[in-house]
Design a protein around this motif. Structure first.
Motif, PDB file in Angstrom:
ATOM      1  N   PHE A 154       0.807  -1.229   0.000  1.00 30.09           N
ATOM      2  CA  PHE A 154       0.000   0.000   0.000  1.00 30.09           C
ATOM      3  C   PHE A 154       0.840   1.280   0.000  1.00 30.09           C
ATOM      4  N   ILE A 164      -5.903   0.230  -3.178  1.00 34.29           N
ATOM      5  CA  ILE A 164      -7.143  -0.504  -2.888  1.00 34.29           C
ATOM      6  C   ILE A 164      -7.495  -1.430  -4.055  1.00 34.29           C
ATOM      7  N   ALA A 165      -7.400  -0.895  -5.268  1.00 37.84           N
ATOM      8  CA  ALA A 165      -7.716  -1.702  -6.452  1.00 37.84           C
ATOM      9  C   ALA A 165      -6.737  -2.866  -6.585  1.00 37.84           C
ATOM     10  N   SER A 179      -2.481  -6.053   3.732  1.00 39.42           N
ATOM     11  CA  SER A 179      -2.298  -5.187   4.892  1.00 39.42           C
ATOM     12  C   SER A 179      -3.233  -3.979   4.827  1.00 39.42           C
ATOM     13  N   ASN A 180      -3.904  -3.810   3.702  1.00 39.88           N
ATOM     14  CA  ASN A 180      -4.665  -2.588   3.383  1.00 39.88           C
ATOM     15  C   ASN A 180      -6.060  -2.648   4.023  1.00 39.88           C
ATOM     16  N   LEU A 181      -6.261  -1.824   5.034  1.00 40.13           N
ATOM     17  CA  LEU A 181      -7.516  -1.898   5.795  1.00 40.13           C
ATOM     18  C   LEU A 181      -8.725  -1.486   4.966  1.00 40.13           C
ATOM     19  N   GLU A 182      -8.597  -0.447   4.161  1.00 41.89           N
ATOM     20  CA  GLU A 182      -9.738  -0.014   3.354  1.00 41.89           C
ATOM     21  C   GLU A 182     -10.170  -1.133   2.395  1.00 41.89           C
ATOM     22  N   GLY A 184      -9.662  -4.302   2.915  1.00 39.04           N
ATOM     23  CA  GLY A 184     -10.246  -5.337   3.761  1.00 39.04           C
ATOM     24  C   GLY A 184     -11.709  -5.048   4.045  1.00 39.04           C
ATOM     25  N   LYS A 185     -11.972  -3.809   4.393  1.00 38.08           N
ATOM     26  CA  LYS A 185     -13.357  -3.405   4.702  1.00 38.08           C
ATOM     27  C   LYS A 185     -14.243  -3.504   3.458  1.00 38.08           C
ATOM     28  N   ILE A 189     -11.544  -8.814   2.251  1.00 43.10           N
ATOM     29  CA  ILE A 189     -10.263  -9.532   2.142  1.00 43.10           C
ATOM     30  C   ILE A 189      -9.652  -9.668   3.551  1.00 43.10           C
ATOM     31  N   VAL A 191      -7.249  -9.290   6.482  1.00 41.02           N
ATOM     32  CA  VAL A 191      -6.165  -8.326   6.676  1.00 41.02           C
ATOM     33  C   VAL A 191      -5.083  -8.894   7.585  1.00 41.02           C
ATOM     34  N   VAL A 192      -3.854  -8.565   7.270  1.00 40.55           N
ATOM     35  CA  VAL A 192      -2.707  -9.147   7.959  1.00 40.55           C
ATOM     36  C   VAL A 192      -1.662  -8.074   8.236  1.00 40.55           C
ATOM     37  N   GLY A 193      -0.787  -8.367   9.196  1.00 41.34           N
ATOM     38  CA  GLY A 193       0.275  -7.409   9.492  1.00 41.34           C
ATOM     39  C   GLY A 193       1.149  -7.940  10.604  1.00 41.34           C
TER      40      GLY A 193
ATOM     41  N   LEU B   5      -8.830   4.771   7.168  1.00 43.93           N
ATOM     42  CA  LEU B   5      -8.567   3.350   6.849  1.00 43.93           C
ATOM     43  C   LEU B   5      -7.577   3.212   5.687  1.00 43.93           C
ATOM     44  N   THR B   7      -4.658   2.853   5.397  1.00 43.27           N
ATOM     45  CA  THR B   7      -3.459   2.535   6.163  1.00 43.27           C
ATOM     46  C   THR B   7      -3.296   1.026   6.232  1.00 43.27           C
ATOM     47  N   ASP B   8      -2.138   0.606   6.709  1.00 42.94           N
ATOM     48  CA  ASP B   8      -1.876  -0.822   6.895  1.00 42.94           C
ATOM     49  C   ASP B   8      -2.298  -1.244   8.300  1.00 42.94           C
ATOM     50  N   LEU B   9      -2.763  -2.477   8.383  1.00 41.36           N
ATOM     51  CA  LEU B   9      -3.204  -3.010   9.680  1.00 41.36           C
ATOM     52  C   LEU B   9      -2.172  -2.781  10.776  1.00 41.36           C
ATOM     53  N   TYR B  10      -0.887  -2.988  10.463  1.00 43.45           N
ATOM     54  CA  TYR B  10       0.099  -2.981  11.556  1.00 43.45           C
ATOM     55  C   TYR B  10       0.275  -1.617  12.187  1.00 43.45           C
ATOM     56  N   TYR B  67     -16.203  -1.928  11.323  1.00 43.50           N
ATOM     57  CA  TYR B  67     -15.383  -2.909  10.595  1.00 43.50           C
ATOM     58  C   TYR B  67     -14.207  -3.380  11.452  1.00 43.50           C
ATOM     59  N   THR B 121       1.533   4.993   6.573  1.00 38.66           N
ATOM     60  CA  THR B 121       1.190   4.476   5.247  1.00 38.66           C
ATOM     61  C   THR B 121       0.682   5.590   4.335  1.00 38.66           C
TER      62      THR B 121
END
Lengths: 421, 421
Positions: A154, A164-165, A179-182, A184-185, A189, A191-193, B5, B7-10, B67, B121
């Motif tokens: 990201f 995001i795309a 890792s991308n929260l937006e 994921g929401k 998808i 989300v990981v980190g 959002l 941003t990255d989860l971490y 979320y 991010t």
């Protein structure tokens, strides 16, 4: 919010001129890739949902019209036409997640010439980028031998919209998370980190940092072990684990990954900690993954960032939007190296025992013969709901499984696409 | 609409853990590029306006919180903190349009550690992409010897947002216009365009197509002459011009551009049509421009697309966001090849007779010593209005003029940046 100014000036000047010269008959444009980059054996079609979503808002706002008026280029009559613009035509497309090759139309847009012309830039923009990154992600996944691969790109995507795309495209094409929260929401998808170097640097020792993280997230402490000295830090991890602090994994983000992963694995195994997984995130792409896994480097999971999200080895496709028919008669150009194939087309795929054998790109009438292209929009209205990202992911997984296996390697292959006259 | 959002989860897991362990003191993060790609001699700072605009909307909406709650990772206390999140810290930045080199901070973000961490991010995403394309555009402009250069890349940008941001970056860095209408409207950039092959193919002959376009836009008919046979079409242009049809220019988009441009120029000049300009748009980048202009190929204007907008020869920068101070004490890591420099810094630039000589990256206290970095946001509030794109363009032009001339060539140069202890 209108999306109709997401276009190039010349689409509008041509549209005005077409209208002034009575060129308002039905045109068919085909969107396809002229040739694949040397670094790609196949494409994965993507971007259709983004395009359709933007087309639903494709209108010129009062602000847009006022701006266009200030340019002193357009006639009052044309601006009035733009004010009322709604695309009234038909779009056929290959479903997202489908494997494609050079010269195969991903999209065919049919409608009154000025309308179909005006969509060119937006159609190319949406389909080009997402097909580009989906294809890159599929290529990365294909060499991953089933290991977990996640999107960490990201921060280096070309704008947040691209991030995001791309996360969606990667999910479709085989990645296991982002890792991308937006993203994921928006797309569901996973989300990981892990943790950043700054986290480790904030505590008096790596030991203190890992304990702190573990106390906040008992089962999620993938410990970043390369901030100072990777092997010394591995010993810290071993002490922690022996004390009973749960450490599900460690992350390597610098240095000679191949050598370090072996050494770390060896130390962990010798300490009876075979359950601690090794996660790698430094400079990862399909070339490094393939090299590491071919040499049996013990890596369990990959975080793929920059090289994926910029498609760095091939950051664009030679994708074009070409007029192929006007009022039922064929159109083509003959510029050197840029010859186009006229007529509305369909892609007919042939298999041998479930595996792709060759494709034919055949001429077809207004009613498509059966094949990969399907109606998406008829008379300006969506034909049926678009599939979910998860459904597209499933389709893509079947598609990639149906490729002859050399196409999933990094060695250049050429697929047999027959353009019928 | 919130942007938090993006941003990255971490970033969020670290922030929660920081708060749980009392790590809420003041942190300073530095955003800089570790090393330049071999294909770049300098960078042009950009992306600050986008970042500030997105930071103004940096809040977690009720939807976002809901979320995040579903992930089962975050504590109720932390989600409440996110609900109220507003960045309360300070940002110093190098103004957009400034020339920069490796290891020089473009941005320094200072604030309570969890807050400053959460911006990582987004800050990287905005500054990285626009700096990347502004730097590419400046490099292209620098070899253009004053010829007109315009952005034609919108169809290949990595999403529409990237196309708009890139058009602005290109304008700042020296381009003369863009085909992108939304960018034209938003930033007041001159918009330009010619005609597509489809336009030429729609008429019974090239002659008919050019007459039609000219009748719609009397002074704007840059005629695309390579649809079928470029030299035969040049003769068509000559006949039209002799008849009194105004043709301001012709466009070449395929074939051996160098040879064709010479032949077309020769024919036009022999017909006493020295006023007709030659516009080139095929596969244009700084390498082809430099090659053509070094060989005195008679081209008047360039449309630069794909290679510019994807920064294809260097599609990313090694840009990072690193913790350099926490509660007044220095922080740095020692990972191989990724060593960082601690402390809040300022860039002090030294000139010799108006030309850049060397830079010093010096330590500084909370009150910055004078230099390139300037306060942009203090206690969460914008210090002063951001400059207009035109003002940034002017600044950038002066900046590039102050480079030692070899830095404006395509030959690799190394600038003297001294990181003081």
């Amino acid at each position: 919010m209108g999306t109709a100014l997401l276009t190039d000036l010349y689409e509008l000047t041509m549209a005005q001129s077409y209208r002034e010269h009575g060129k308002t008959g039905t045109a068919v444009f085909s969107l396809f890739t002229r040739s694949l980059p040397p670094e790609r054996n196949f494409l994965v079609a993507a971007g259709l949902e983004t395009l359709i979503t933007k087309l639903e808002q494709f209108r010129f706002t009062a602000d847009d019209i006022a701006y266009l008026g200030t340019l002193g280029i357009f006639s009052r009559d044309f601006l009035t036409w733009l004010e009322q613009f709604r695309f009234s035509g038909t779009i056929c497309a290959v479903p997202e997640g489908t494997v494609l090759f050079a010269n195969e139309p991903i999209l065919q847009i049919e409608g009154p010439l000025p309308e179909a012309q005006v969509l060119e830039t937006l159609a190319l923009n949406c389909i080009h980028f997402e097909t580009l990154v989906a294809s890159k992600a599929a290529r990365i996944s294909a060499v991953g031998r089933g290991k977990s691969i996640v999107d960490f790109g990201f921060r280096r995507s070309h704008t947040t919209e691209a991030g995001i795309a791309a996360a969606r495209a990667a999910w479709i094409a085989g990645f296991d998370g982002t890792s991308n929260l937006e993203a994921g929401k928006r797309y569901g998808i996973p989300v990981v980190g892990t943790m950043a170097h700054s986290y480790v640097m904030l505590f008096d020792s790596e030991d203190a940092a890992f304990r702190a993280y573990q106390s906040s997230f008992p089962d999620r402490a993938i410990c970043l072990i390369d901030t100072y000295d990777t092997l010394a830090c591995t010993d810290t991890i071993i002490r922690l684990a022996w004390e009973g602090v749960p450490v599900p994994g460690v992350r390597l983000d610098s240095g000679d990954i191949g050598m370090l992963a072996r050494d770390v694995r060896e130390r962990l195994d010798a300490a009876d900690l075979a359950g601690i997984r090794i996660f790698v995130s430094s400079n990862v792409d399909e070339y490094s993954i393939d090299r590491w896994l071919s040499s049996n480097i013990p890596i369990d999971s990959f975080g793929v960032g920059t090289h994926f999200i910029t498609s760095s080895d091939a950051p664009f496709l030679d994708m074009v939007y070409k007029l192929v028919e006007y009022e039922g008669t064929p159109r083509f150009k003959t510029s050197p190296g840029k010859t186009t194939f006229p007529y509305r087309r369909q892609i007919v795929r042939h298999y041998r025992e479930g595996i792709l054998a060759y494709d034919e790109v055949v001429r077809t009438g207004k009613d498509l013969v059966p094949g990969l292209l399907e109606p998406v929009l008829t008379d300006g209205t969506i034909v049926r709901p678009l599939p979910s990202p998860d459904a597209i992911k499933e389709r893509c997984s079947r598609e990639i499984a149906s490729l002859p296996s050399p196409f999933r390697s990094l060695e250049k292959q050429h697929y047999d696409v027959r353009i019928l006259p």
